[in-house]
Design a protein around this motif. Structure first.
Motif, mmCIF file in Angstrom:
data_model
loop_
_atom_site.group_PDB
_atom_site.id
_atom_site.type_symbol
_atom_site.label_atom_id
_atom_site.label_comp_id
_atom_site.label_asym_id
_atom_site.label_seq_id
_atom_site.Cartn_x
_atom_site.Cartn_y
_atom_site.Cartn_z
ATOM 1 N N GLN A 155 0.777 -0.766 -0.370
ATOM 2 C CA GLN A 155 0.168 -0.130 -0.178
ATOM 3 C C GLN A 155 0.796 1.571 0.318
ATOM 4 N N SER A 159 -4.066 5.384 2.748
ATOM 5 C CA SER A 159 -5.200 4.967 4.192
ATOM 6 C C SER A 159 -5.360 5.966 4.774
ATOM 7 N N GLY A 162 -8.411 2.449 7.399
ATOM 8 C CA GLY A 162 -8.944 1.239 6.075
ATOM 9 C C GLY A 162 -9.643 1.758 4.568
ATOM 10 N N GLU A 171 -12.820 1.125 0.254
ATOM 11 C CA GLU A 171 -11.443 -0.269 1.023
ATOM 12 C C GLU A 171 -10.683 -0.062 0.611
ATOM 13 N N CYS A 172 -9.160 0.338 1.734
ATOM 14 C CA CYS A 172 -7.799 0.161 0.074
ATOM 15 C C CYS A 172 -7.337 -1.568 0.346
ATOM 16 N N GLU A 175 -5.226 -3.352 2.529
ATOM 17 C CA GLU A 175 -4.912 -3.715 3.510
ATOM 18 C C GLU A 175 -5.886 -4.715 4.000
ATOM 19 N N ARG A 176 -6.899 -5.047 2.671
ATOM 20 C CA ARG A 176 -8.415 -6.114 2.035
ATOM 21 C C ARG A 176 -6.962 -7.594 1.834
ATOM 22 N N TYR A 178 -3.937 -7.754 2.957
ATOM 23 C CA TYR A 178 -3.654 -8.398 4.610
ATOM 24 C C TYR A 178 -3.883 -8.860 5.072
ATOM 25 N N ARG A 179 -5.847 -8.029 5.441
ATOM 26 C CA ARG A 179 -6.058 -8.964 6.095
ATOM 27 C C ARG A 179 -5.992 -10.545 5.648
#
Length: 205
Positions: A155, A159, A162, A171-172, A175-176, A178-179
């Motif tokens: 990223q 952001s 999120g 949504e970033c 971050e999605r 990574y989760r």
């Protein structure tokens, strides 16, 4: 319109070695092109090794309702697998990954764009059809389309809470990613250096 091109045998072996695999074939865009013979030969090798828990061939897995209906009878085989290997365009891979929480979902194909009408299948996911698919490194979430800047190596840092700095309603994407990687125990994938992208595969250039 699009072409699905089989990833190299070495690339697929690097994903499947030592793992139990469930295979999904999507022939929804077969009227355009699907590498049927090549995919079947590779899958037969996997089956001969005893590593395949099950296999389903269907169409239009990019339609979430259709995809769920087709996969429901195979859920025990999917649960027994370490990863689900999907032979489809990038939209199909992302749709399956979004449905199978906690399961590693990988692409067996790259997707190449062709000019023309894309059809009328309702799509909840997006594929850049860029010819060099990153889904196997990013947990089944496309960084080209999920990130407003199409960043392929993490990223941008802009952001907030999120959400994307370019589009606060989005949504970033990273971050999605990574989760998702954390959920499936694949954060190690972020350590893999991203290769310089082969823009020769993108007809938009």
């Amino acid at each position: 319109m699009l072409i699905t091109e089989l990833k190299s045998k070495e690339a697929i072996q690097s994903l499947t070695d030592g793992k139990k695999v469930f295979i999904i074939n999507c022939h929804g865009c077969r009227e355009v092109y699907f590498p049927l013979d090549e995919a079947e030969a590779l899958q037969n090798e996997l089956k001969a090794s005893g590593s395949v828990t099950g296999c389903v061939t269907t169409d239009y897995i990019c339609n979430p309702e259709n995809m769920e209906l087709r996969l429901q009878p195979h859920m025990e085989e999917i649960k027994a697998a370490d990863l689900v290997l999907v032979f489809s365009c990038g939209v199909g891979v992302q749709t399956v990954a979004g449905y199978l929480d906690g399961k590693m979902v990988c692409a067996g194909c790259d997707t190449i764009r062709l000019p023309g009408f894309q059809g009328v299948t309702p799509l909840e996911q997006d594929c850049g059809q860029c010819g060099e698919c990153y889904l196997n490194l990013t947990g089944g979430i496309c960084p080209i389309t999920a990130c407003s800047k199409s960043l392929v190596n993490g990223q941008c840092g802009g952001s907030k809470n999120g959400m994307c700095e370019v589009d606060p309603n989005m949504e970033c994407g990273w971050e999605r990613i990574y989760r998702r990687l954390e959920q499936i125990g694949r954060l190690d994938a972020l350590k893999c250096p991203t290769q310089v992208r082969n823009y020769a595969t993108d007809d938009a250039v």
